[in-house]
Design a protein around this motif. Structure first.
Motif, PDB file in Angstrom:
ATOM      1  N   LYS A 463       0.852  -1.194   0.000  1.00  0.00           N
ATOM      2  CA  LYS A 463       0.000   0.000   0.000  1.00  0.00           C
ATOM      3  C   LYS A 463       0.884   1.239   0.000  1.00  0.00           C
ATOM      4  CE  LYS A 463      -3.690  -2.482   2.369  1.00  0.00           C
ATOM      5  NZ  LYS A 463      -4.625  -2.540   3.516  1.00  0.00           N
ATOM      6  N   THR A 464       1.468   1.491  -1.198  1.00  0.00           N
ATOM      7  CA  THR A 464       2.485   2.540  -1.326  1.00  0.00           C
ATOM      8  C   THR A 464       1.937   3.923  -1.020  1.00  0.00           C
ATOM      9  OG1 THR A 464       3.607   1.209  -3.002  1.00  0.00           O
ATOM     10  CG2 THR A 464       4.163   3.560  -2.901  1.00  0.00           C
ATOM     11  N   ASP A 465       0.817   4.280  -1.590  1.00  0.00           N
ATOM     12  CA  ASP A 465       0.267   5.629  -1.377  1.00  0.00           C
ATOM     13  C   ASP A 465      -0.092   5.850   0.088  1.00  0.00           C
ATOM     14  OD1 ASP A 465       0.566   6.321  -4.019  1.00  0.00           O
ATOM     15  OD2 ASP A 465      -1.446   5.628  -4.585  1.00  0.00           O
ATOM     16  N   ALA A 466      -0.698   4.836   0.716  1.00  0.00           N
ATOM     17  CA  ALA A 466      -1.058   4.966   2.130  1.00  0.00           C
ATOM     18  C   ALA A 466       0.180   5.124   2.996  1.00  0.00           C
ATOM     19  CB  ALA A 466      -1.864   3.743   2.575  1.00  0.00           C
ATOM     20  N   ALA A 467       1.233   4.424   2.631  1.00  0.00           N
ATOM     21  CA  ALA A 467       2.474   4.538   3.392  1.00  0.00           C
ATOM     22  C   ALA A 467       3.062   5.935   3.265  1.00  0.00           C
ATOM     23  CB  ALA A 467       3.479   3.491   2.922  1.00  0.00           C
ATOM     24  N   LEU A 468       3.022   6.492   2.044  1.00  0.00           N
ATOM     25  CA  LEU A 468       3.567   7.837   1.840  1.00  0.00           C
ATOM     26  C   LEU A 468       2.716   8.903   2.520  1.00  0.00           C
ATOM     27  CD1 LEU A 468       4.653   7.567  -1.899  1.00  0.00           C
ATOM     28  CD2 LEU A 468       6.157   7.952   0.067  1.00  0.00           C
ATOM     29  N   ASP A 469       1.427   8.623   2.656  1.00  0.00           N
ATOM     30  CA  ASP A 469       0.531   9.600   3.285  1.00  0.00           C
ATOM     31  C   ASP A 469       0.606   9.585   4.814  1.00  0.00           C
ATOM     32  OD1 ASP A 469      -0.349  10.423   0.831  1.00  0.00           O
ATOM     33  OD2 ASP A 469      -2.129   9.123   0.832  1.00  0.00           O
ATOM     34  N   THR A 470       1.220   8.569   5.374  1.00  0.00           N
ATOM     35  CA  THR A 470       1.322   8.486   6.836  1.00  0.00           C
ATOM     36  C   THR A 470       2.262   9.563   7.345  1.00  0.00           C
ATOM     37  OG1 THR A 470       0.940   6.108   6.740  1.00  0.00           O
ATOM     38  CG2 THR A 470       1.871   6.979   8.772  1.00  0.00           C
ATOM     39  N   LYS A 471       1.777  10.338   8.289  1.00  0.00           N
ATOM     40  CA  LYS A 471       2.543  11.496   8.755  1.00  0.00           C
ATOM     41  C   LYS A 471       3.560  11.080   9.802  1.00  0.00           C
ATOM     42  CE  LYS A 471       1.979  16.117  10.748  1.00  0.00           C
ATOM     43  NZ  LYS A 471       1.010  17.109  11.295  1.00  0.00           N
ATOM     44  N   VAL A 472       4.824  11.312   9.463  1.00  0.00           N
ATOM     45  CA  VAL A 472       5.928  11.062  10.395  1.00  0.00           C
ATOM     46  C   VAL A 472       6.735  12.340  10.471  1.00  0.00           C
ATOM     47  CG1 VAL A 472       7.958   9.667  10.914  1.00  0.00           C
ATOM     48  CG2 VAL A 472       5.974   8.617   9.795  1.00  0.00           C
ATOM     49  N   THR A 473       6.763  12.922  11.646  1.00  0.00           N
ATOM     50  CA  THR A 473       7.421  14.232  11.782  1.00  0.00           C
ATOM     51  C   THR A 473       8.919  14.102  12.017  1.00  0.00           C
ATOM     52  OG1 THR A 473       6.751  14.219  14.115  1.00  0.00           O
ATOM     53  CG2 THR A 473       5.340  15.406  12.575  1.00  0.00           C
ATOM     54  N   ALA A 474       9.300  13.423  13.061  1.00  0.00           N
ATOM     55  CA  ALA A 474      10.727  13.237  13.360  1.00  0.00           C
ATOM     56  C   ALA A 474      11.195  12.020  12.578  1.00  0.00           C
ATOM     57  CB  ALA A 474      10.946  13.042  14.855  1.00  0.00           C
ATOM     58  N   GLN A 475      11.747  12.268  11.369  1.00  0.00           N
ATOM     59  CA  GLN A 475      12.057  11.180  10.455  1.00  0.00           C
ATOM     60  C   GLN A 475      13.409  10.557  10.767  1.00  0.00           C
ATOM     61  OE1 GLN A 475      11.618  13.060   6.625  1.00  0.00           O
ATOM     62  NE2 GLN A 475       9.432  12.635   6.551  1.00  0.00           N
ATOM     63  N   SER A 476      13.393   9.265  10.962  1.00  0.00           N
ATOM     64  CA  SER A 476      14.633   8.527  11.195  1.00  0.00           C
ATOM     65  C   SER A 476      15.291   8.211   9.865  1.00  0.00           C
ATOM     66  CB  SER A 476      14.323   7.230  11.934  1.00  0.00           C
ATOM     67  OG  SER A 476      13.539   6.376  11.118  1.00  0.00           O
ATOM     68  N   ILE A 477      16.497   7.710   9.910  1.00  0.00           N
ATOM     69  CA  ILE A 477      17.196   7.303   8.687  1.00  0.00           C
ATOM     70  C   ILE A 477      16.400   6.235   7.956  1.00  0.00           C
ATOM     71  CG2 ILE A 477      19.279   6.148   7.852  1.00  0.00           C
ATOM     72  CD1 ILE A 477      20.788   7.519  10.140  1.00  0.00           C
ATOM     73  N   ASP A 478      15.871   5.273   8.724  1.00  0.00           N
ATOM     74  CA  ASP A 478      15.104   4.200   8.097  1.00  0.00           C
ATOM     75  C   ASP A 478      13.870   4.742   7.398  1.00  0.00           C
ATOM     76  OD1 ASP A 478      16.879   2.256   8.880  1.00  0.00           O
ATOM     77  OD2 ASP A 478      15.779   1.727  10.705  1.00  0.00           O
ATOM     78  N   ALA A 502      18.074  13.876   0.736  1.00  0.00           N
ATOM     79  CA  ALA A 502      17.880  14.144   2.171  1.00  0.00           C
ATOM     80  C   ALA A 502      18.524  13.053   3.019  1.00  0.00           C
ATOM     81  CB  ALA A 502      16.390  14.252   2.486  1.00  0.00           C
ATOM     82  N   LEU A 503      18.393  11.824   2.577  1.00  0.00           N
ATOM     83  CA  LEU A 503      19.010  10.711   3.303  1.00  0.00           C
ATOM     84  C   LEU A 503      20.525  10.837   3.275  1.00  0.00           C
ATOM     85  CD1 LEU A 503      18.863   7.922   4.715  1.00  0.00           C
ATOM     86  CD2 LEU A 503      18.768   6.879   2.440  1.00  0.00           C
ATOM     87  N   TRP A 504      21.066  11.191   2.122  1.00  0.00           N
ATOM     88  CA  TRP A 504      22.520  11.339   1.961  1.00  0.00           C
ATOM     89  C   TRP A 504      23.048  12.459   2.867  1.00  0.00           C
ATOM     90  CZ3 TRP A 504      25.160  12.543  -3.417  1.00  0.00           C
ATOM     91  CH2 TRP A 504      26.532  12.241  -3.335  1.00  0.00           C
ATOM     92  N   LYS A 505      22.289  13.506   2.927  1.00  0.00           N
ATOM     93  CA  LYS A 505      22.709  14.638   3.762  1.00  0.00           C
ATOM     94  C   LYS A 505      22.612  14.306   5.259  1.00  0.00           C
ATOM     95  CE  LYS A 505      21.625  19.509   4.661  1.00  0.00           C
ATOM     96  NZ  LYS A 505      20.750  20.653   4.292  1.00  0.00           N
ATOM     97  N   THR A 506      21.558  13.609   5.616  1.00  0.00           N
ATOM     98  CA  THR A 506      21.325  13.308   7.039  1.00  0.00           C
ATOM     99  C   THR A 506      22.265  12.238   7.560  1.00  0.00           C
ATOM    100  OG1 THR A 506      18.990  13.874   6.778  1.00  0.00           O
ATOM    101  CG2 THR A 506      19.583  12.575   8.734  1.00  0.00           C
ATOM    102  N   ALA A 507      22.525  11.246   6.736  1.00  0.00           N
ATOM    103  CA  ALA A 507      23.314  10.100   7.217  1.00  0.00           C
ATOM    104  C   ALA A 507      24.298   9.676   6.149  1.00  0.00           C
ATOM    105  CB  ALA A 507      22.391   8.947   7.581  1.00  0.00           C
ATOM    106  N   SER A 508      25.249  10.534   5.874  1.00  0.00           N
ATOM    107  CA  SER A 508      26.214  10.215   4.822  1.00  0.00           C
ATOM    108  C   SER A 508      26.992   8.939   5.141  1.00  0.00           C
ATOM    109  CB  SER A 508      27.185  11.389   4.629  1.00  0.00           C
ATOM    110  OG  SER A 508      27.850  11.672   5.864  1.00  0.00           O
ATOM    111  N   GLY A 509      27.249   8.723   6.417  1.00  0.00           N
ATOM    112  CA  GLY A 509      27.991   7.517   6.781  1.00  0.00           C
ATOM    113  C   GLY A 509      27.168   6.252   6.666  1.00  0.00           C
TER     114      GLY A 509
END
Length: 593
Positions: A463-478, A502-509
């Motif tokens: 359920k790709t669209d539903a997953a993208l619509d789920t609101k997550v504010t403090a976004q983890s690397i995962d 954004a992922l590359w910038k947040t967690a380059s390592g």
């Protein structure tokens, strides 16, 4: 010294003081001797009918009161206690002469003693005015058994044995076991031998467990454990309270002499609880089980015994002790299980056995959660999810009774744990269903964690669209990686490029080979060659394939100005670049990126 006996008609055991009634200062004459011998089994019906008719025909007043006493005495002689108590009544009738008043007191005390209640010491006996009463020693001895009075028993037991033959056989048969046990308790061996021989006159009584049990008591106290063990084993075959007492004695003796292992003792006590239930000998077996289980480190066995006490004897004083012990042992058992100090098999078996006894306790669901956490930790995902669901269901019932008993956040957290267990086991659709039906946490941080898991399980469930619509504010690397992957899956290359950047910038390592390839392809396909070149510049570090990355770098290099004649070659060059990037992506994925 305790003189507890299992005498069924007296229920308990002995102390002293015969007749009930106020402790008056004035002298009360002794009653006339009980003439119980006049009542025989053969004449039972004729005697009963005559006494009943006399009582019915008597005029109200003293004559009727005396007729009442005569009928009550008849029932006492035949040990018919409820019938006699009903006839006698609880209050002494008015108008009785002093001798009849004493007789009423004696008969009333007789019912109390034979019912196992007895009469309190100091109400009427010992009493110099009653010392010559012919029935004094017998009733004082029987009363001493009910109250636990060793001194009074010792002083009256011989006189009781002398007086007993004057009573009808049915009465003797009822009292003989208690008197023999009393003689054993105060170690009057000659008298005990005499009373044991009296059993020969009552073959049916001798064939019952009481006789073998008491012979076992004599043998044990005479330091003949083998004979005692054999006698107890014979008595334990029966179905009355003496058989139950024999079972308890077998365990005590067997453990003391090394004839039984701890496990055998626990097993025998469990069987004793099945064979005899509801009285103090049932409770005694449970106490022995709990003590033995605790002493030997078998926490579960002890907890089951304590649970039985709390379930079946909640109003007894022992229940408070059992509750305190259970609190301590539950905490210890689940702590050991959660820490891995016992095997998962033992932890699972113990939890399943304890649950029926303790699941209604307010704190038990916290212990059950420790069990579920341990299952999840060890990868038993299906069982863990089932346990979390059971906890949620139990707490939901508690909330119906008391909405403030369990918080919304607590319910949401358990749904989260259940869904996590399902997700770890690959059951993403079920996990999504659990979270979709659950309450949301009120706490912002917990809500964010809840939504992040929901997005993941929705994605895995397709359920790709539903997953993208789920609101997550403090976004983890995962979660950033998940979003990027979902945009990639949809073919939204611009959004995928933004998410991967954004992922590359947040967690380059923590930016993996696969992440780099996906970003490179997304950027290329969206026309963001600047980002594609940035990835290409550092790609050798990420993929470890310098030859391929040189190719990518050359293909993505800034081309010279093209003339119209070179346009076809340029388009071919871009197609070749695309093919090369696809090849790089495949290589990176096979390498485990």
């Amino acid at each position: 010294m305790e003189l507890r006996s299992g005498f069924p008609l007296m229920g308990g055991v002995l102390a002293l003081c015969l007749l009930c009634g106020p402790a008056a200062a004035e002298a009360i004459p002794a009653p006339p001797p009980f003439d119980f011998a006049q009542y025989t089994q053969a004449g039972f019906l004729a005697d009963r009918d005559a006494l009943t008719a006399g009582f019915a025909a008597a005029e109200p007043g003293p004559s009727r009161a005396v007729a009442r006493l005569n009928l009550a005495e008849f029932y006492l002689a035949h040990v018919m206690l409820p019938e006699g108590r009903s006839v006698l009544g609880d209050e002494m009738p008015d108008g009785l002469l002093p001798a009849e008043q004493a007789r009423w007191r004696a008969i009333a005390a007789g019912f109390d003693i034979m019912e196992g209640v007895g009469v309190p010491t100091g109400t009427l006996l010992p009493n110099a005015d009653w010392a010559n009463w012919q029935d004094y020693h017998l009733w004082a001895a029987l009363n001493a058994i009910t109250q636990g009075g060793a001194e009074e028993l010792e002083g009256n037991l011989a006189g009781a044995a002398d007086r007993l033959p004057a009573y009808p056989p049915v009465f003797v048969e009822a009292c003989l076991p208690a008197l023999l046990e009393g003689a054993i308790a105060v170690k009057q061996w000659a008298l005990a031998e005499r009373l044991s021989r009296d059993f020969d006159n009552y073959p049916e009584l001798k064939a019952q467990p009481v006789y073998s049990f008491l012979i076992g008591r004599v043998a044990e106290q005479s330091h003949h454990p083998e004979k005692a063990y054999a006698a107890y084993r014979e008595a334990a075959k029966g179905r009355d309270r003496y058989a139950q007492r024999a079972r308890l004695a077998l365990v005590d003796l067997g453990l003391a002499k090394g004839a039984l292992t701890t496990d055998q003792g626990l097993s025998m006590l469990a069987e004793a609880n099945l064979a005899w239930r509801g009285d103090r000998f049932d409770l005694q077996a449970l106490e022995q089980r709990a003590h033995l289980g605790e002493k030997s480190g078998r926490d579960v066995e002890a907890l089951i015994a304590y649970g039985e006490i709390l379930t079946r004897f909640p109003d007894r004083p022992q229940a408070r002790t059992a509750a305190e012990a259970a609190d301590r042992l539950l905490k210890a058992f689940y702590a050991k299980g959660a820490a891995g100090k016992i095997s998962l098999t033992a932890f699972t078996e113990g939890h399943q056995r304890l649950e029926p006894y303790y699941e209604a306790r307010a704190d038990f669901q916290a212990y059950a959660e420790q069990f579920a956490d341990r299952l999840l930790e060890l990868g038993a995902t299906t069982q863990a999810s089932s346990e979390y669901r059971k906890i949620r269901e139990a707490l939901s019932v508690q909330r119906k009774d008391n909405p403030e008993a369990v918080s919304q956040d607590r319910m949401a957290y358990l749904a989260l744990r259940e869904a996590e267990a399902l997700a770890r086991g690959g059951q993403f659709a079920r996990a999504a269903k659990v979270l979709g039906a659950s309450e949301r946490p009120a706490d912002a941080q917990e809500l964010n964690q809840f939504n992040a898991l929901q997005a993941r399980v929705l994605a895995e469930a397709g359920k790709t669209d539903a997953a993208l619509d789920t609101k997550v504010t403090a976004q983890s690397i995962d979660h950033l990686r998940l979003q990027a992957q979902l945009h990639w899956k949809k073919g939204d290359w611009s959004a995928a490029t933004r998410s991967y950047r954004a992922l590359w910038k947040t967690a380059s390592g923590d930016f993996s080979e696969t992440d780099a390839v996906q970003l490179l392809l997304a950027a290329y396909r969206s026309g963001d060659l600047t980002t594609a070149r940035s990835v290409a510049e550092v790609f050798p570090r990420l993929a470890g394939r310098e030859d391929l990355n040189k190719l990518v770098a050359s293909l993505l290099a800034e081309p010279a100005k093209l003339t119209p004649l070179m346009d076809a070659a340029a388009r071919d060059r871009l197609r070749n670049a695309g093919d090369a990037i696809e090849m790089v992506g495949a290589e990176a994925k096979r390498a485990g990126g």
